[in-house]
Write a protein that holds these residues in place. Structure first.
Motif, mmCIF file in Angstrom:
data_model
loop_
_atom_site.group_PDB
_atom_site.id
_atom_site.type_symbol
_atom_site.label_atom_id
_atom_site.label_comp_id
_atom_site.label_asym_id
_atom_site.label_seq_id
_atom_site.Cartn_x
_atom_site.Cartn_y
_atom_site.Cartn_z
ATOM 1 N N LEU A 176 0.824 -1.206 0.000
ATOM 2 C CA LEU A 176 0.000 0.000 0.000
ATOM 3 C C LEU A 176 0.861 1.259 0.000
ATOM 4 C CD1 LEU A 176 -2.675 -1.228 2.531
ATOM 5 C CD2 LEU A 176 -3.117 -0.637 0.146
ATOM 6 N N GLU A 177 1.912 1.259 0.818
ATOM 7 C CA GLU A 177 2.781 2.431 0.873
ATOM 8 C C GLU A 177 3.431 2.694 -0.489
ATOM 9 O OE1 GLU A 177 6.617 4.237 3.334
ATOM 10 O OE2 GLU A 177 6.078 2.125 3.533
ATOM 11 N N LYS A 178 3.891 1.633 -1.132
ATOM 12 C CA LYS A 178 4.520 1.776 -2.445
ATOM 13 C C LYS A 178 3.540 2.372 -3.455
ATOM 14 C CE LYS A 178 5.249 -1.996 -4.725
ATOM 15 N NZ LYS A 178 5.812 -3.296 -5.185
ATOM 16 N N THR A 179 2.300 1.915 -3.422
ATOM 17 C CA THR A 179 1.287 2.398 -4.360
ATOM 18 C C THR A 179 0.898 3.841 -4.073
ATOM 19 O OG1 THR A 179 0.410 0.162 -4.650
ATOM 20 C CG2 THR A 179 -1.044 1.991 -5.215
ATOM 21 N N VAL A 180 0.670 4.146 -2.799
ATOM 22 C CA VAL A 180 0.218 5.493 -2.437
ATOM 23 C C VAL A 180 1.310 6.529 -2.698
ATOM 24 C CG1 VAL A 180 -0.503 6.958 -0.513
ATOM 25 C CG2 VAL A 180 -1.486 4.672 -0.781
ATOM 26 N N ARG A 181 2.549 6.217 -2.348
ATOM 27 C CA ARG A 181 3.638 7.170 -2.565
ATOM 28 C C ARG A 181 3.778 7.542 -4.040
ATOM 29 N NH1 ARG A 181 7.478 8.396 1.254
ATOM 30 N NH2 ARG A 181 7.275 7.322 3.253
ATOM 31 N N ALA A 182 3.508 6.588 -4.924
ATOM 32 C CA ALA A 182 3.664 6.841 -6.358
ATOM 33 C C ALA A 182 2.423 7.459 -6.992
ATOM 34 C CB ALA A 182 4.010 5.545 -7.076
ATOM 35 N N ALA A 183 1.324 7.537 -6.240
ATOM 36 C CA ALA A 183 0.064 8.027 -6.810
ATOM 37 C C ALA A 183 0.247 9.412 -7.429
ATOM 38 C CB ALA A 183 -1.008 8.074 -5.728
ATOM 39 N N GLY A 184 -0.209 9.565 -8.658
ATOM 40 C CA GLY A 184 -0.106 10.841 -9.361
ATOM 41 C C GLY A 184 1.132 10.960 -10.220
ATOM 42 N N SER A 185 2.098 10.059 -10.040
ATOM 43 C CA SER A 185 3.308 10.125 -10.854
ATOM 44 C C SER A 185 2.948 9.973 -12.319
ATOM 45 C CB SER A 185 4.269 9.012 -10.443
ATOM 46 O OG SER A 185 5.413 9.002 -11.272
ATOM 47 N N GLY A 186 3.551 10.817 -13.166
ATOM 48 C CA GLY A 186 3.331 10.700 -14.594
ATOM 49 C C GLY A 186 2.071 11.352 -15.108
ATOM 50 N N ILE A 187 1.223 11.864 -14.201
ATOM 51 C CA ILE A 187 0.012 12.535 -14.675
ATOM 52 C C ILE A 187 -0.195 13.888 -14.008
ATOM 53 C CG2 ILE A 187 -1.212 10.408 -15.272
ATOM 54 C CD1 ILE A 187 -2.728 10.646 -12.622
ATOM 55 N N SER A 188 0.675 14.263 -13.079
ATOM 56 C CA SER A 188 0.376 15.479 -12.325
ATOM 57 C C SER A 188 1.533 16.456 -12.200
ATOM 58 C CB SER A 188 -0.080 15.107 -10.909
ATOM 59 O OG SER A 188 0.979 14.507 -10.194
ATOM 60 N N ASP A 189 2.742 16.023 -12.512
ATOM 61 C CA ASP A 189 3.903 16.839 -12.161
ATOM 62 C C ASP A 189 3.870 18.235 -12.769
ATOM 63 O OD1 ASP A 189 4.570 14.542 -10.979
ATOM 64 O OD2 ASP A 189 6.566 14.360 -11.847
ATOM 65 N N ASN A 190 3.597 18.318 -14.072
ATOM 66 C CA ASN A 190 3.648 19.614 -14.742
ATOM 67 C C ASN A 190 2.360 19.999 -15.455
ATOM 68 O OD1 ASN A 190 6.427 20.154 -14.149
ATOM 69 N ND2 ASN A 190 6.981 18.613 -15.665
ATOM 70 N N PHE A 191 1.376 19.130 -15.410
ATOM 71 C CA PHE A 191 0.154 19.429 -16.148
ATOM 72 C C PHE A 191 -1.052 18.910 -15.382
ATOM 73 C CE2 PHE A 191 -2.839 19.517 -19.683
ATOM 74 C CZ PHE A 191 -2.505 20.723 -20.264
ATOM 75 N N GLN A 192 -1.564 19.758 -14.496
ATOM 76 C CA GLN A 192 -2.653 19.331 -13.625
ATOM 77 C C GLN A 192 -4.021 19.457 -14.277
ATOM 78 O OE1 GLN A 192 -1.872 21.781 -10.130
ATOM 79 N NE2 GLN A 192 0.271 21.637 -10.738
ATOM 80 N N GLN A 193 -4.074 19.999 -15.492
ATOM 81 C CA GLN A 193 -5.352 20.156 -16.174
ATOM 82 C C GLN A 193 -6.027 18.812 -16.427
ATOM 83 O OE1 GLN A 193 -5.081 22.574 -19.650
ATOM 84 N NE2 GLN A 193 -7.189 22.225 -20.312
ATOM 85 N N VAL A 194 -5.222 17.764 -16.423
ATOM 86 C CA VAL A 194 -5.771 16.444 -16.669
ATOM 87 C C VAL A 194 -6.625 15.950 -15.502
ATOM 88 C CG1 VAL A 194 -3.823 15.150 -15.704
ATOM 89 C CG2 VAL A 194 -5.143 14.169 -17.584
ATOM 90 N N PHE A 195 -6.431 16.514 -14.307
ATOM 91 C CA PHE A 195 -7.212 16.092 -13.151
ATOM 92 C C PHE A 195 -8.710 16.231 -13.437
ATOM 93 C CE2 PHE A 195 -4.118 16.700 -9.335
ATOM 94 C CZ PHE A 195 -3.244 15.812 -9.927
ATOM 95 N N GLY A 196 -9.452 15.182 -13.091
ATOM 96 C CA GLY A 196 -10.900 15.232 -13.193
ATOM 97 C C GLY A 196 -11.457 14.855 -14.542
ATOM 98 N N CYS A 197 -10.601 14.615 -15.549
ATOM 99 C CA CYS A 197 -11.159 14.238 -16.853
ATOM 100 C C CYS A 197 -11.735 12.825 -16.775
ATOM 101 C CB CYS A 197 -10.110 14.362 -17.956
ATOM 102 S SG CYS A 197 -8.851 13.062 -17.990
ATOM 103 N N GLN A 198 -12.841 12.595 -17.460
ATOM 104 C CA GLN A 198 -13.513 11.303 -17.453
ATOM 105 C C GLN A 198 -12.815 10.357 -18.432
ATOM 106 O OE1 GLN A 198 -17.726 11.361 -18.196
ATOM 107 N NE2 GLN A 198 -17.807 9.165 -18.606
#
Length: 397
Positions: A64-86
């Motif tokens: 669980l720790e390994k998964t949670v720590r990596a959450a958001g990697s590759g989709i959030s670092d520099n482009f948060q506009q992707v958040f919430g897209c269906q």
């Protein structure tokens, strides 16, 4: 004659009374030895069971720790506009997101509550969305998403609208054969559709190559209500990972029947509509958000995932407010209750009196208390807690 009688008397051996006494002594010794062996075996079984749940709990928390720590990697670092897209995705021509059939256990209730719609987000806690048969009480579910491309957080803009089976980008250096590509318009409202497609096997991108061909098991258009033709020349493509070598981790994690912690792959890279066991001995799982309330990048307040605005239905709504809330989540507090698989013999006092508590150091509003029934007290339990940062969300504001 007297000597002869005396000789015969000596040949008679033990009397019946002596034999009975001997048998009783042997039986008593056997009972005593059996009792010692039984007690020793019981203690050995208890120690083995406790060691098993200690190891199972530590392994589950590691995963669980390994998964949670990596959450958001590759989709959030520099482009948060992707958040919430269906997310719209298909596998071998069959739509898998939104997932409209009944989802397999233990995530049926979650999928029903969301009507099969999942949106890009590092991590969301769905409070009380599984009911494991052994515990009989509610447990939380984690929805986590992680890209695995290594440079997927840098979006590549379109030059023109996509053609049939092809993306037209300013360059293709970020893409290779079998990569999974997330496509989203830049001039969009929150919650707009984003589509997953696959780059043709054997393709090698380059800075001076603009055409990226699409084919493979994840290539399909239309998918549900959206298609490549819906995306304008202002759209962008983001590498999520590779379908054959390094799948992105879009998953659900929760406790199911028989004290098993399950993982469900939203992209169906494994068996279709089947959750995979990742750890046993997990009786219940509960979690809290650790939130940055003043936008300084440091979490300062714990929030229950059932709180209005932080409930999973709201965070999966794709609104501007829900996206802002997602950005404020910097860590979670995770708690597991593990239980031995074998019942102890009924004793006084019981093996575990209870109640069991999680998050007791955070005070009454956050403390979870689990009262044990009489039958449940014949098992032994362990609690494990950990505060885990979402390392890729710490600097999002």
């Amino acid at each position: 004659m007297k000597i002869q009688l005396h000789y015969r008397k000596r040949e008679q051996g033990l009397s019946l009374v002596e034999l009975l006494v001997t048998v009783v002594i042997v039986l008593l010794m056997s009972l005593a030895i059996s009792g010692v062996l039984s007690t020793s075996e019981g203690k050995k079984r208890t120690m083995t069971s406790v060691n098993d749940i200690d190891q199972a709990g530590n392994y589950a928390m590691y995963q669980l720790e390994k998964t949670v720590r990596a959450a958001g990697s590759g989709i959030s670092d520099n482009f948060q506009q992707v958040f919430g897209c269906q997310i719209f995705s298909a596998l071998n021509g069959t739509q898998i997101l939104p997932f409209t059939p009944a989802m397999g256990a233990p995530f049926t209730a979650l999928n029903t509550a969301l009507a099969g719609v999942y949106r890009v987000a590092p991590l969301i806690i769905a409070k009380d969305l599984t009911t494991p048969n052994v515990s009989g009480k509610k447990s939380d579910v984690l929805i986590t998403m992680t890209g695995t491309a290594g440079f997927g957080e840098v979006p590549t803009p379109f030059t023109t609208v996509a053609g049939p089976g092809q993306l037209n980008l300013i360059n293709s250096i970020a893409f290779n054969g079998n990569d999974l590509v997330l496509i989203l318009d830049q001039a969009v409202t929150n919650g707009s559709p984003c589509m997953i497609q696959q780059v043709t096997a054997g393709y090698a991108g380059a800075i001076n190559v603009t055409a990226v061909p699409l084919s493979g098991v994840y290539t399909s258009s239309p998918i549900g209500t959206t298609s490549l033709a819906n995306y304008s020349g202002n759209a962008f493509a983001m590498n999520l990972g590779n379908a054959t070598a390094n799948m992105p981790n879009f998953q659900l994690i929760g406790v199911g029947n028989n004290n098993v912690l399950f993982q469900y792959d939203l992209l169906q890279g494994a068996t279709f509509n089947t959750a995979n066991a990742i750890a046993d001995g997990v009786f219940e799982m509960h979690a809290l958000y650790f939130v940055d309330t003043n936008a300084d990048g440091i979490p300062d307040t714990f929030i229950d995932p059932g709180t209005a605005g932080f409930d999973f239905v709201t965070l999966e709504s794709g609104t501007a407010a829900s996206v802002a809330t997602l950005k404020s989540i910097k860590a979670i507090r995770l708690g597991l209750i593990t239980r031995t698989s074998l019942s102890e013999k009924p004793t006084v006092p019981p093996a575990t009196t209870g109640p069991l508590t999680l998050f007791s150091d955070l005070g009454a509003p956050f403390t979870y208390t689990r009262t044990l029934s009489t039958a449940e007290k014949n098992f032994r339990y362990r609690t494990i807690e950990l505060t885990i940062p979402l390392r890729n969300s710490l600097l999002l504001n």
